[in-house]
Design a protein around this motif. Sequence first.
Motif, PDB file in Angstrom:
ATOM      1  N   ASP A 118       0.826  -1.202   0.000  1.00  0.00           N
ATOM      2  CA  ASP A 118       0.000   0.000   0.000  1.00  0.00           C
ATOM      3  C   ASP A 118       0.864   1.257   0.000  1.00  0.00           C
ATOM      4  N   VAL A 119       1.944   1.225   0.787  1.00  0.00           N
ATOM      5  CA  VAL A 119       2.850   2.377   0.831  1.00  0.00           C
ATOM      6  C   VAL A 119       3.509   2.579  -0.527  1.00  0.00           C
ATOM      7  N   ALA A 120       3.994   1.496  -1.111  1.00  0.00           N
ATOM      8  CA  ALA A 120       4.647   1.573  -2.422  1.00  0.00           C
ATOM      9  C   ALA A 120       3.696   2.160  -3.462  1.00  0.00           C
ATOM     10  N   GLU A 121       2.445   1.756  -3.423  1.00  0.00           N
ATOM     11  CA  GLU A 121       1.467   2.234  -4.405  1.00  0.00           C
ATOM     12  C   GLU A 121       1.192   3.718  -4.227  1.00  0.00           C
ATOM     13  N   ARG A 122       0.943   4.162  -2.996  1.00  0.00           N
ATOM     14  CA  ARG A 122       0.587   5.580  -2.805  1.00  0.00           C
ATOM     15  C   ARG A 122       1.769   6.502  -3.076  1.00  0.00           C
ATOM     16  N   VAL A 123       2.976   6.082  -2.687  1.00  0.00           N
ATOM     17  CA  VAL A 123       4.144   6.951  -2.898  1.00  0.00           C
ATOM     18  C   VAL A 123       4.511   7.004  -4.378  1.00  0.00           C
ATOM     19  N   SER A 124       4.535   5.868  -5.042  1.00  0.00           N
ATOM     20  CA  SER A 124       4.878   5.866  -6.473  1.00  0.00           C
ATOM     21  C   SER A 124       3.843   6.641  -7.276  1.00  0.00           C
ATOM     22  N   ALA A 125       2.570   6.512  -6.909  1.00  0.00           N
ATOM     23  CA  ALA A 125       1.519   7.255  -7.613  1.00  0.00           C
ATOM     24  C   ALA A 125       1.697   8.757  -7.418  1.00  0.00           C
ATOM     25  N   ALA A 126       2.075   9.160  -6.208  1.00  0.00           N
ATOM     26  CA  ALA A 126       2.303  10.581  -5.941  1.00  0.00           C
ATOM     27  C   ALA A 126       3.481  11.105  -6.752  1.00  0.00           C
ATOM     28  N   ILE A 127       4.559  10.337  -6.813  1.00  0.00           N
ATOM     29  CA  ILE A 127       5.723  10.770  -7.593  1.00  0.00           C
ATOM     30  C   ILE A 127       5.355  10.916  -9.066  1.00  0.00           C
ATOM     31  N   ARG A 128       4.641   9.948  -9.596  1.00  0.00           N
ATOM     32  CA  ARG A 128       4.226  10.023 -10.999  1.00  0.00           C
ATOM     33  C   ARG A 128       3.358  11.261 -11.243  1.00  0.00           C
ATOM     34  N   ARG A 129       2.446  11.502 -10.334  1.00  0.00           N
ATOM     35  CA  ARG A 129       1.510  12.622 -10.499  1.00  0.00           C
ATOM     36  C   ARG A 129       2.248  13.961 -10.517  1.00  0.00           C
ATOM     37  N   TRP A 130       3.193  14.134  -9.608  1.00  0.00           N
ATOM     38  CA  TRP A 130       3.933  15.393  -9.556  1.00  0.00           C
ATOM     39  C   TRP A 130       4.934  15.494 -10.703  1.00  0.00           C
ATOM     40  N   ALA A 131       5.559  14.383 -11.060  1.00  0.00           N
ATOM     41  CA  ALA A 131       6.518  14.408 -12.169  1.00  0.00           C
ATOM     42  C   ALA A 131       5.837  14.812 -13.475  1.00  0.00           C
ATOM     43  N   ALA A 132       4.584  14.438 -13.634  1.00  0.00           N
ATOM     44  CA  ALA A 132       3.846  14.776 -14.852  1.00  0.00           C
ATOM     45  C   ALA A 132       3.626  16.277 -14.992  1.00  0.00           C
ATOM     46  N   GLN A 133       3.783  17.025 -13.894  1.00  0.00           N
ATOM     47  CA  GLN A 133       3.603  18.475 -13.937  1.00  0.00           C
ATOM     48  C   GLN A 133       4.889  19.218 -14.287  1.00  0.00           C
ATOM     49  N   VAL A 134       5.994  18.465 -14.406  1.00  0.00           N
ATOM     50  CA  VAL A 134       7.287  19.049 -14.736  1.00  0.00           C
ATOM     51  C   VAL A 134       7.529  18.900 -16.235  1.00  0.00           C
ATOM     52  N   GLU A 135       8.210  19.857 -16.831  1.00  0.00           N
ATOM     53  CA  GLU A 135       8.527  19.792 -18.254  1.00  0.00           C
ATOM     54  C   GLU A 135       9.321  18.525 -18.576  1.00  0.00           C
ATOM     55  N   PRO A 136       9.278  18.057 -19.824  1.00  0.00           N
ATOM     56  CA  PRO A 136       9.958  16.804 -20.189  1.00  0.00           C
ATOM     57  C   PRO A 136      11.435  16.750 -19.837  1.00  0.00           C
ATOM     58  N   ASP A 137      12.118  17.899 -19.750  1.00  0.00           N
ATOM     59  CA  ASP A 137      13.532  17.908 -19.364  1.00  0.00           C
ATOM     60  C   ASP A 137      13.722  18.504 -17.974  1.00  0.00           C
ATOM     61  N   GLY A 138      12.649  18.516 -17.179  1.00  0.00           N
ATOM     62  CA  GLY A 138      12.682  19.172 -15.881  1.00  0.00           C
ATOM     63  C   GLY A 138      13.141  18.280 -14.744  1.00  0.00           C
ATOM     64  N   LEU A 139      13.268  18.900 -13.565  1.00  0.00           N
ATOM     65  CA  LEU A 139      13.716  18.207 -12.355  1.00  0.00           C
ATOM     66  C   LEU A 139      12.744  18.470 -11.219  1.00  0.00           C
ATOM     67  N   LEU A 140      12.237  17.400 -10.647  1.00  0.00           N
ATOM     68  CA  LEU A 140      11.371  17.438  -9.474  1.00  0.00           C
ATOM     69  C   LEU A 140      12.148  16.944  -8.272  1.00  0.00           C
ATOM     70  N   VAL A 141      12.037  17.634  -7.137  1.00  0.00           N
ATOM     71  CA  VAL A 141      12.588  17.130  -5.876  1.00  0.00           C
ATOM     72  C   VAL A 141      11.433  16.724  -4.981  1.00  0.00           C
ATOM     73  N   VAL A 142      11.454  15.475  -4.562  1.00  0.00           N
ATOM     74  CA  VAL A 142      10.456  14.918  -3.650  1.00  0.00           C
ATOM     75  C   VAL A 142      11.119  14.722  -2.293  1.00  0.00           C
ATOM     76  N   VAL A 143      10.591  15.348  -1.256  1.00  0.00           N
ATOM     77  CA  VAL A 143      11.162  15.215   0.084  1.00  0.00           C
ATOM     78  C   VAL A 143      10.224  14.339   0.910  1.00  0.00           C
ATOM     79  N   SER A 144      10.752  13.207   1.345  1.00  0.00           N
ATOM     80  CA  SER A 144       9.906  12.212   1.997  1.00  0.00           C
ATOM     81  C   SER A 144      10.706  11.485   3.080  1.00  0.00           C
TER      82      SER A 144
END
Length: 210
Positions: A118-144
Amino acid sequence: MSRRVVCLRHGQTLWNVERRFQGHTDIPLDETGVAQAARAASLLAYLRPDMIVSSDLQRALHTARALGGATGLDVAVDKELRERGGGEWEGLTREQISERWPREFAAWEAPGGEDVADVAERVSAAIRRWAAQVEPDGLLVVVSHGAAIRLGIAKLMGLPQEHWPALGGLGNCSWSVLEEGRKGWRLMEHNAGTLPEPVQSDDSPEATRT
């Protein structure tokens, strides 16, 4: 060019030092953790992130805000990036847990806690969701958090659950770097404390970037 995600674990807390299970308990950074967050921010700012998102727990959020201050970026907050819930184990030391729940301790399954899948699913889904808001050559920092990051990365990479333990943990204010390749997400750095170096190799037609 492809998206990258830096997954940064929060700085040290007193409960880290005391080896207590933190889970969803909202523990602040200690003095060392504040210094670790400042150091990580000074390094990661050189990567020029486009977006910063953090768990809502203060140990992660304060770590993220240090980077936000160094980059001028606002910090988005997502409770789906929280640590694995520890149920009845939260606040207890490993010694206390092993004495009271020897069988559950061996399996690292806390009574009333979250299942790793369950943890793996919610965290990976969150990363995917936020990464999709970054430009194709962009950088996202996730603090967890340590377990949340490790499990989220394992799920993003498509590893079978029986292989998740092969991915080691992260130290306080260490980070891992993911890159979105042609065949999915790849782990480029893990449990790092220095900026990534470019890699030229016969192993792949692609070269990684700094």
